[in-house]
Design a protein around this motif. Structure first.
Motif, PDB file in Angstrom:
ATOM      1  N   VAL A   1      -3.037  -5.171   9.044  1.00  0.00           N
ATOM      2  CA  VAL A   1      -4.335  -5.327   8.380  1.00  0.00           C
ATOM      3  C   VAL A   1      -4.072  -5.764   6.939  1.00  0.00           C
ATOM      4  O   VAL A   1      -2.942  -5.727   6.456  1.00  0.00           O
ATOM      5  CB  VAL A   1      -5.157  -4.022   8.398  1.00  0.00           C
ATOM      6  CG1 VAL A   1      -5.471  -3.608   9.826  1.00  0.00           C
ATOM      7  CG2 VAL A   1      -4.443  -2.895   7.655  1.00  0.00           C
ATOM      8  N   ARG A   2      -5.138  -6.150   6.263  1.00  0.00           N
ATOM      9  CA  ARG A   2      -5.015  -6.505   4.854  1.00  0.00           C
ATOM     10  C   ARG A   2      -5.032  -5.230   4.017  1.00  0.00           C
ATOM     11  O   ARG A   2      -5.682  -4.252   4.368  1.00  0.00           O
ATOM     12  CB  ARG A   2      -6.167  -7.433   4.447  1.00  0.00           C
ATOM     13  CG  ARG A   2      -6.076  -8.799   5.104  1.00  0.00           C
ATOM     14  CD  ARG A   2      -7.364  -9.592   4.971  1.00  0.00           C
ATOM     15  NE  ARG A   2      -8.115  -9.296   3.777  1.00  0.00           N
ATOM     16  CZ  ARG A   2      -8.223 -10.117   2.711  1.00  0.00           C
ATOM     17  NH1 ARG A   2      -7.635 -11.292   2.737  1.00  0.00           N
ATOM     18  NH2 ARG A   2      -8.946  -9.781   1.675  1.00  0.00           N
ATOM     19  N   THR A   3      -4.333  -5.265   2.890  1.00  0.00           N
ATOM     20  CA  THR A   3      -4.201  -4.075   2.038  1.00  0.00           C
ATOM     21  C   THR A   3      -5.545  -3.467   1.649  1.00  0.00           C
ATOM     22  O   THR A   3      -5.705  -2.239   1.717  1.00  0.00           O
ATOM     23  CB  THR A   3      -3.366  -4.404   0.785  1.00  0.00           C
ATOM     24  OG1 THR A   3      -2.084  -4.897   1.210  1.00  0.00           O
ATOM     25  CG2 THR A   3      -3.168  -3.176  -0.088  1.00  0.00           C
ATOM     26  N   PRO A   4      -6.553  -4.266   1.249  1.00  0.00           N
ATOM     27  CA  PRO A   4      -7.841  -3.648   0.878  1.00  0.00           C
ATOM     28  C   PRO A   4      -8.476  -2.815   1.996  1.00  0.00           C
ATOM     29  O   PRO A   4      -9.226  -1.874   1.719  1.00  0.00           O
ATOM     30  CB  PRO A   4      -8.722  -4.853   0.517  1.00  0.00           C
ATOM     31  CG  PRO A   4      -7.750  -5.911   0.096  1.00  0.00           C
ATOM     32  CD  PRO A   4      -6.553  -5.715   0.988  1.00  0.00           C
ATOM     33  N   SER A   5      -8.157  -3.143   3.252  1.00  0.00           N
ATOM     34  CA  SER A   5      -8.717  -2.388   4.379  1.00  0.00           C
ATOM     35  C   SER A   5      -8.269  -0.933   4.374  1.00  0.00           C
ATOM     36  O   SER A   5      -8.955  -0.058   4.919  1.00  0.00           O
ATOM     37  CB  SER A   5      -8.298  -3.019   5.710  1.00  0.00           C
ATOM     38  OG  SER A   5      -8.745  -4.348   5.791  1.00  0.00           O
ATOM     39  N   LEU A   6      -7.113  -0.649   3.761  1.00  0.00           N
ATOM     40  CA  LEU A   6      -6.612   0.723   3.737  1.00  0.00           C
ATOM     41  C   LEU A   6      -7.548   1.657   2.988  1.00  0.00           C
ATOM     42  O   LEU A   6      -7.622   2.848   3.301  1.00  0.00           O
ATOM     43  CB  LEU A   6      -5.220   0.777   3.076  1.00  0.00           C
ATOM     44  CG  LEU A   6      -4.092   0.039   3.792  1.00  0.00           C
ATOM     45  CD1 LEU A   6      -2.801   0.174   2.984  1.00  0.00           C
ATOM     46  CD2 LEU A   6      -3.896   0.568   5.206  1.00  0.00           C
ATOM     47  N   TYR A   7      -8.271   1.120   2.011  1.00  0.00           N
ATOM     48  CA  TYR A   7      -9.128   1.972   1.180  1.00  0.00           C
ATOM     49  C   TYR A   7     -10.338   2.517   1.933  1.00  0.00           C
ATOM     50  O   TYR A   7     -11.044   3.388   1.425  1.00  0.00           O
ATOM     51  CB  TYR A   7      -9.547   1.233  -0.092  1.00  0.00           C
ATOM     52  CG  TYR A   7      -8.373   1.066  -1.029  1.00  0.00           C
ATOM     53  CD1 TYR A   7      -7.944   2.134  -1.824  1.00  0.00           C
ATOM     54  CD2 TYR A   7      -7.669  -0.122  -1.085  1.00  0.00           C
ATOM     55  CE1 TYR A   7      -6.854   2.006  -2.664  1.00  0.00           C
ATOM     56  CE2 TYR A   7      -6.572  -0.266  -1.927  1.00  0.00           C
ATOM     57  CZ  TYR A   7      -6.170   0.804  -2.717  1.00  0.00           C
ATOM     58  OH  TYR A   7      -5.076   0.687  -3.545  1.00  0.00           O
ATOM     59  N   ASN A   8     -10.554   2.034   3.146  1.00  0.00           N
ATOM     60  CA  ASN A   8     -11.575   2.640   3.997  1.00  0.00           C
ATOM     61  C   ASN A   8     -11.100   3.980   4.561  1.00  0.00           C
ATOM     62  O   ASN A   8     -11.898   4.757   5.082  1.00  0.00           O
ATOM     63  CB  ASN A   8     -11.922   1.712   5.172  1.00  0.00           C
ATOM     64  CG  ASN A   8     -12.577   0.432   4.715  1.00  0.00           C
ATOM     65  OD1 ASN A   8     -13.369   0.436   3.785  1.00  0.00           O
ATOM     66  ND2 ASN A   8     -12.228  -0.665   5.363  1.00  0.00           N
ATOM     67  N   HIS A   9      -9.776   4.239   4.445  1.00  0.00           N
ATOM     68  CA  HIS A   9      -9.172   5.416   5.076  1.00  0.00           C
ATOM     69  C   HIS A   9      -8.409   6.314   4.116  1.00  0.00           C
ATOM     70  O   HIS A   9      -7.872   7.341   4.516  1.00  0.00           O
ATOM     71  CB  HIS A   9      -8.221   4.963   6.193  1.00  0.00           C
ATOM     72  CG  HIS A   9      -8.877   4.041   7.177  1.00  0.00           C
ATOM     73  ND1 HIS A   9      -9.730   4.496   8.155  1.00  0.00           N
ATOM     74  CD2 HIS A   9      -8.833   2.690   7.292  1.00  0.00           C
ATOM     75  CE1 HIS A   9     -10.168   3.459   8.860  1.00  0.00           C
ATOM     76  NE2 HIS A   9      -9.648   2.367   8.362  1.00  0.00           N
ATOM     77  N   MET A  10      -8.352   5.945   2.844  1.00  0.00           N
ATOM     78  CA  MET A  10      -7.613   6.733   1.858  1.00  0.00           C
ATOM     79  C   MET A  10      -8.114   6.383   0.463  1.00  0.00           C
ATOM     80  O   MET A  10      -8.757   5.360   0.269  1.00  0.00           O
ATOM     81  CB  MET A  10      -6.124   6.429   1.940  1.00  0.00           C
ATOM     82  CG  MET A  10      -5.825   4.948   1.841  1.00  0.00           C
ATOM     83  SD  MET A  10      -4.199   4.562   1.288  1.00  0.00           S
ATOM     84  CE  MET A  10      -4.583   3.389  -0.005  1.00  0.00           C
ATOM     85  N   ARG A  11      -7.780   7.271  -0.485  1.00  0.00           N
ATOM     86  CA  ARG A  11      -8.140   6.981  -1.876  1.00  0.00           C
ATOM     87  C   ARG A  11      -7.013   6.266  -2.602  1.00  0.00           C
ATOM     88  O   ARG A  11      -7.254   5.396  -3.440  1.00  0.00           O
ATOM     89  CB  ARG A  11      -8.493   8.278  -2.605  1.00  0.00           C
ATOM     90  CG  ARG A  11      -9.840   8.853  -2.183  1.00  0.00           C
ATOM     91  CD  ARG A  11     -10.244   9.995  -3.070  1.00  0.00           C
ATOM     92  NE  ARG A  11      -9.290  11.093  -2.976  1.00  0.00           N
ATOM     93  CZ  ARG A  11      -9.600  12.327  -2.644  1.00  0.00           C
ATOM     94  NH1 ARG A  11     -10.845  12.631  -2.365  1.00  0.00           N
ATOM     95  NH2 ARG A  11      -8.687  13.258  -2.592  1.00  0.00           N
ATOM     96  N   SER A  12      -5.769   6.658  -2.295  1.00  0.00           N
ATOM     97  CA  SER A  12      -4.620   6.091  -2.996  1.00  0.00           C
ATOM     98  C   SER A  12      -3.346   6.425  -2.223  1.00  0.00           C
ATOM     99  O   SER A  12      -3.358   7.264  -1.323  1.00  0.00           O
ATOM    100  CB  SER A  12      -4.514   6.677  -4.408  1.00  0.00           C
ATOM    101  OG  SER A  12      -4.243   8.073  -4.330  1.00  0.00           O
ATOM    102  N   LYS A  13      -2.253   5.777  -2.622  1.00  0.00           N
ATOM    103  CA  LYS A  13      -0.958   6.109  -2.025  1.00  0.00           C
ATOM    104  C   LYS A  13      -0.598   7.557  -2.343  1.00  0.00           C
ATOM    105  O   LYS A  13      -0.060   8.278  -1.493  1.00  0.00           O
ATOM    106  CB  LYS A  13       0.114   5.147  -2.549  1.00  0.00           C
ATOM    107  CG  LYS A  13       1.451   5.308  -1.856  1.00  0.00           C
ATOM    108  CD  LYS A  13       2.441   4.229  -2.268  1.00  0.00           C
ATOM    109  CE  LYS A  13       3.132   4.597  -3.565  1.00  0.00           C
ATOM    110  NZ  LYS A  13       4.373   3.798  -3.797  1.00  0.00           N
TER     111      LYS A  13
END
Length: 196
Positions: A42-54
């Motif tokens: 997936v694209r990196t921005p998509s991760l923010y749908n599932h987390m706030r930060s690393k």
């Protein structure tokens, strides 16, 4: 992670699992969010749908692991009164966890110091809770004449470090099962504390 037509649907659990795998292999600081996204296709921005930060991913991994260790300890020793039985059960549970949750163990033992405050201190305090509980068993055994060790603190440290090392060398396809390793380690623990 599931595929819908040409789109990949990612879950929060999948993001956490990919982060855990990469943190264990590369370290927290050695892992970029783009690598987690790449592993999930997936694209990196998509991760923010599932987390706030690393950092939030690391905190979740550490918190779940440390509380899991404490839960294991409680479940294993609850209802046992003899220090020898309690030490055997506690050691077996701790060694087994490190054989069956190797990625988590590697991340927690290497990367907890990367957490921001106050989370780092909170997680370190939880880890000390386990240390103190194991040490208390050894102290009880010494007081009861069941163990003969001059320093229960050092004994507790030795047992914990011995169990932690399992995560570094154990393999599912090795000559011993996780249960066999955990059982063997209980004998090592008894020798460390000078059990009768």
């Amino acid at each position: 992670m599931t595929r819908t037509g040409e789109r990949t649907t990612v879950t929060s659990d999948a993001v956490l699992d990919s982060a855990l795998t990469l943190f264990a292999a590369l370290g927290y600081h050695g892992t970029a969010l783009s690598q987690i996204a790449g592993a999930l296709e997936v694209r990196t921005p998509s991760l923010y749908n599932h987390m706030r930060s690393k950092h939030d991913l690391l905190l979740t991994i550490v918190r779940r692991t440390v509380t899991g260790v404490l839960d294991d300890f409680t479940a294993a020793t609850d209802g046992l009164t003899d220090p020898r039985d309690r030490l055997l059960a506690a050691t077996r549970a701790y060694a087994l966890r490190h054989a069956t949750h190797r990625r988590e163990a590697i991340v927690v033992n290497r990367d907890t110091s990367s957490l921001d405050e106050p989370h780092r201190s909170e997680m370190q305090a939880l880890r000390r809770t386990h240390d103190h509980a194991l040490r208390a068993i050894i102290e009880e055994g010494v007081a009861a004449g069941r163990f003969s060790i001059d320093s229960p603190a050092l004994g507790s440290f030795a047992i914990r470090e011995m169990c932690v090392s399992v995560a570094r060398w154990f393999r599912d396809d090795g000559p011993m099962t996780a249960e066999q390793v955990a059982e063997e380690y209980t004998g090592f623990a008894l020798r460390i504390v000078g059990a009768e």
